[in-house]
Scaffold this motif. Structure first.
Motif, PDB file in Angstrom:
ATOM      1  N   HIS A 508      18.869   7.642   9.921  1.00 50.42           N
ATOM      2  CA  HIS A 508      18.167   6.693  10.791  1.00 50.42           C
ATOM      3  C   HIS A 508      17.923   5.361  10.087  1.00 50.42           C
ATOM      4  CE1 HIS A 508      17.632   9.347  14.204  1.00 50.42           C
ATOM      5  NE2 HIS A 508      17.356  10.321  13.356  1.00 50.42           N
ATOM      6  N   TYR A 509      17.698   5.387   8.781  1.00 52.75           N
ATOM      7  CA  TYR A 509      17.562   4.117   8.061  1.00 52.75           C
ATOM      8  C   TYR A 509      18.875   3.337   8.132  1.00 52.75           C
ATOM      9  CZ  TYR A 509      13.188   5.909   6.074  1.00 52.75           C
ATOM     10  OH  TYR A 509      11.907   6.400   5.918  1.00 52.75           O
ATOM     11  N   VAL A 515      22.235  -2.293  12.490  1.00 53.77           N
ATOM     12  CA  VAL A 515      21.909  -3.262  13.538  1.00 53.77           C
ATOM     13  C   VAL A 515      22.058  -4.684  13.003  1.00 53.77           C
ATOM     14  CG1 VAL A 515      20.039  -4.190  14.956  1.00 53.77           C
ATOM     15  CG2 VAL A 515      20.404  -1.724  14.854  1.00 53.77           C
ATOM     16  N   PHE A 516      21.576  -4.908  11.789  1.00 56.74           N
ATOM     17  CA  PHE A 516      21.640  -6.251  11.208  1.00 56.74           C
ATOM     18  C   PHE A 516      23.048  -6.578  10.721  1.00 56.74           C
ATOM     19  CE2 PHE A 516      17.275  -4.899  11.104  1.00 56.74           C
ATOM     20  CZ  PHE A 516      16.619  -6.010  11.588  1.00 56.74           C
ATOM     21  N   ASP A 517      23.787  -5.549  10.299  1.00 57.91           N
ATOM     22  CA  ASP A 517      25.205  -5.770   9.982  1.00 57.91           C
ATOM     23  C   ASP A 517      25.964  -6.186  11.239  1.00 57.91           C
ATOM     24  OD1 ASP A 517      24.765  -5.073   7.347  1.00 57.91           O
ATOM     25  OD2 ASP A 517      25.304  -2.969   7.650  1.00 57.91           O
ATOM     26  N   ALA A 558      13.889  -0.752   6.204  1.00 58.63           N
ATOM     27  CA  ALA A 558      14.921   0.286   6.214  1.00 58.63           C
ATOM     28  C   ALA A 558      15.676   0.332   4.893  1.00 58.63           C
ATOM     29  CB  ALA A 558      15.891   0.028   7.371  1.00 58.63           C
ATOM     30  N   ALA A 559      16.045  -0.831   4.361  1.00 55.01           N
ATOM     31  CA  ALA A 559      16.811  -0.878   3.117  1.00 55.01           C
ATOM     32  C   ALA A 559      15.992  -0.327   1.950  1.00 55.01           C
ATOM     33  CB  ALA A 559      17.247  -2.314   2.834  1.00 55.01           C
ATOM     34  N   ALA A 563      16.820   3.094  -0.132  1.00 54.14           N
ATOM     35  CA  ALA A 563      16.972   3.066  -1.591  1.00 54.14           C
ATOM     36  C   ALA A 563      16.050   4.094  -2.251  1.00 54.14           C
ATOM     37  CB  ALA A 563      16.674   1.662  -2.113  1.00 54.14           C
ATOM     38  N   GLU A 564      14.824   4.201  -1.755  1.00 54.05           N
ATOM     39  CA  GLU A 564      13.878   5.173  -2.310  1.00 54.05           C
ATOM     40  C   GLU A 564      14.371   6.602  -2.086  1.00 54.05           C
ATOM     41  OE1 GLU A 564      10.279   4.111  -0.359  1.00 54.05           O
ATOM     42  OE2 GLU A 564       9.837   2.414  -1.689  1.00 54.05           O
TER      43      GLU A 564
END
Length: 593
Positions: A508-509, A515-517, A558-559, A563-564
């Motif tokens: 989901h992230y 979406v932004f890509d 989301a990013a 990453a976490e």
């Protein structure tokens, strides 16, 4: 034996295959390619074209192999390089696509299709100098094509050469045999040229040009805004003040108009020394535009002490009498100043006390409506919630609910207070009750979905979200993704992460990130469309906005979370702590999981 040139019959088949590609008939094109390759299996260009069809039929690995094989057979073929570039561009491999187009141009330097496509790719990758070279060549090859001129002008603009952009627009306007533009296109082109003159620093010339183009302009508001701004930049403040006054009569809520009017009076709204003069001018404007909410609020931004108290009391009593639920949201920005936040709380407390004791404000002779006390408590609940006094906030909002059980807004604030107090289940139940009062309210439903996800009710949240999807939609789950609701994707990811399901959380992230890509990739279509439709001002704004698209908080949330998650997985692997999946009962689970 390698064949570089096909016989006449196969050449006709090859051309028909290219036409089938343009018509998106990939299966038929593949059959035609196979028909040629039966006789000439080592024809490089046909191999490349077949690879292109396979790539568009989701057989990408096989398609890339064939295109590379075709290039090995005929590395000088413009068609083979062009085809490879088309597939790379389709797969968002823009750097590789540019290299392919550049190789294609070495063999066919005057191919307009390739030049147009590579120019768009240069703009996509912000290589404006190379884009200028391509579009200059296109303009020289076909000076009667308006989009070539306009594309060149916008590229000069983004490259910072406003003077050259002006020359290109002027040359286009004075050219003979140019296709006629409709009135909207002429209006946009005229305003765009005026913008370029302004950016070039010649404000008086821009004013003269603005006056000249007035009969052609359709966007009257845009023209008036340009006039006011140019007059101010040309230091003709009296005329500029009249222009901004005209704009304020059109829209007295616009901050830019108000700020511009202040500058015409030699005032800086952010300067403490100008505070008294700014307040005086705002007071004059308030008399002229008494219905303006923005002018009613601005004195609170730029005043302190007694001036602030007077302005705050005027605004608060107006909003409380009108029953404006957004009062706290409007003034929340003032809470950054501790003194102003405390003063607002004291003011509303005083108003509430007056209503409880006398049913009227101290400066009034008439009783106020019973709803005034409701909105006092409504505001104060948010005030104390802001400062973390959740117990006091809950007491006040409960009082507001008791005074008007059918008003929805207090339930929403109660849910928010419970959330801030850590009672996510209570917040979810309260928001559900509010939603049931008006099931058709999409905002309430949205908030309820978010609160359900906060208590990890992912399946129930999805079922509720499907209320937003048309009943006739063939793939309802995919429709949820297509809506690009990044808040939903992030909240769902957080829920799965709390449940320990890192895999689904990452899914989901990545949906939110994609979406932004998509925003970034979709601009490609506008590089040619916008110049063709002459929406040049909006196009430049889009290019500038795209430079900041990854600064959006939803993307960064989301990013960072993704990453976490990856770091957590790496730590588990390093500590040999194998991931133990959660046992899920076998039932019909939503596909988005």
């Amino acid at each position: 034996m390698t064949v570089t040139e096909l016989p006449h019959k196969e050449q006709a088949l090859f051309r028909s295959a290219l036409k089938l590609y343009e018509a998106s008939q990939y299966k038929k094109g593949l059959k035609v390619s196979d028909q040629i390759l039966k006789k000439f299996p080592d024809h490089g260009e046909t191999l490349s074209v077949k690879g292109m069809f396979l790539a568009h039929l989701e057989r990408k690995e096989e398609g890339y192999e064939l295109m590379e094989r075709g290039l090995k057979i005929n590395p000088q073929s413009s068609i083979s390089w062009h085809v490879y570039g088309l597939v790379c561009r389709s797969d968002k491999k823009y750097v590789q696509a540019i290299k392919c187009y550049e190789e294609a141009l070495k063999a066919d330097s005057e191919n307009m299709h390739i030049l147009r496509e590579v120019a768009s790719l240069y703009v996509q990758m912000r290589q404006y100098s190379k884009a200028v070279e391509c579009r200059e060549k296109l303009t020289a090859m076909n000076p009667f094509f308006p989009s070539f001129w306009l594309g060149l002008a916008t590229t000069h603009h983004m490259n910072g050469r406003y003077d050259l952009a002006i020359k290109v627009i002027s040359a286009h306007e004075s050219g003979n045999n140019q296709p006629p533009l409709d009135k909207y296109m002429i209006s946009e082109l005229s305003l765009y040229k005026n913008w370029l003159i302004e950016l070039n620093g010649d404000y008086q010339q821009a004013l003269d040009h603005l006056k000249e183009i007035r009969p052609q302009i359709v966007d009257i508001t845009g023209w008036k805004e340009k006039k006011a701004r140019l007059l101010l930049k040309a230091d003709r403040k009296e005329a500029a003040a009249t222009a901004f006054q005209d704009l304020l009569e059109r829209n007295s809520e616009n901050d830019d108009y108000i700020t511009g009017y202040m500058e015409c009076n030699g005032l800086d709204m952010k300067c403490d020394e100008d505070q008294d003069a700014v307040l005086e001018v705002i007071g004059t404007l308030q008399q002229q535009f008494p219905s303006s909410n923005r002018l009613r609020f601005l004195p609170l931004m730029y005043s302190t002490g007694d001036n602030f108290a007077v302005a705050a009391e005027s605004l608060a009593k107006y909003a409380l009498r009108k029953g404006i639920p957004s009062l706290f949201s409007s003034v929340r920005v003032l809470y950054a100043d501790k003194a102003k936040g405390a003063a607002l709380g004291t003011l509303i407390e005083s108003c509430a006390t007056q209503i409880r004791d006398t049913k009227r404000f101290s400066d009034s002779t008439d009783d106020e409506p019973a709803s005034v006390l409701l909105w006092c408590n409504y505001y104060l609940a948010q005030h104390y919630d802001y400062y973390g006094d959740h117990e006091r906030a809950l007491t006040l909002i409960e009082e507001a609910i008791r005074s008007s059980p059918k008003t929805i807004e207090p339930y929403m604030i109660k849910a928010r207070i419970l959330k801030h107090a850590g009672d996510f289940r209570g917040a979810r139940d309260t928001m559900d009750y509010a939603r049931q009062q008006d099931v058709g309210d999409r905002y309430l439903t949205t908030k309820f979905i978010k609160y359900m996800l906060r208590v990890d009710e992912v399946d129930e949240a999805e079922k509720t979200y499907l209320l937003f999807v048309n009943e006739d939609a063939p793939h309802k789950i995919q429709e949820i993704v297509n809506m690009q609701a990044t808040w939903y994707m992030n909240e769902r990811g957080h829920a799965y992460r709390r449940m320990g399901d890192i895999g689904r959380a990452l899914k989901h992230y990545h949906q939110a990130i994609s979406v932004f890509d998509t925003y970034q990739d979709d601009q490609y279509d506008f590089h040619q469309y916008s110049v063709r439709k002459v929406t040049l001002r909006s196009y430049i704004d889009i290019l500038k906005w795209e430079a900041t698209v990854y600064e959006n908080p939803a993307y960064q949330t989301a990013a960072r979370a993704a990453a976490e998650c990856y770091l957590e997985l790496a730590d588990r692997k390093a500590s040999c702590n194998a991931f133990i999946p959660i046992e899920i009962e076998k039932d019909d689970k939503p596909l988005t999981r």
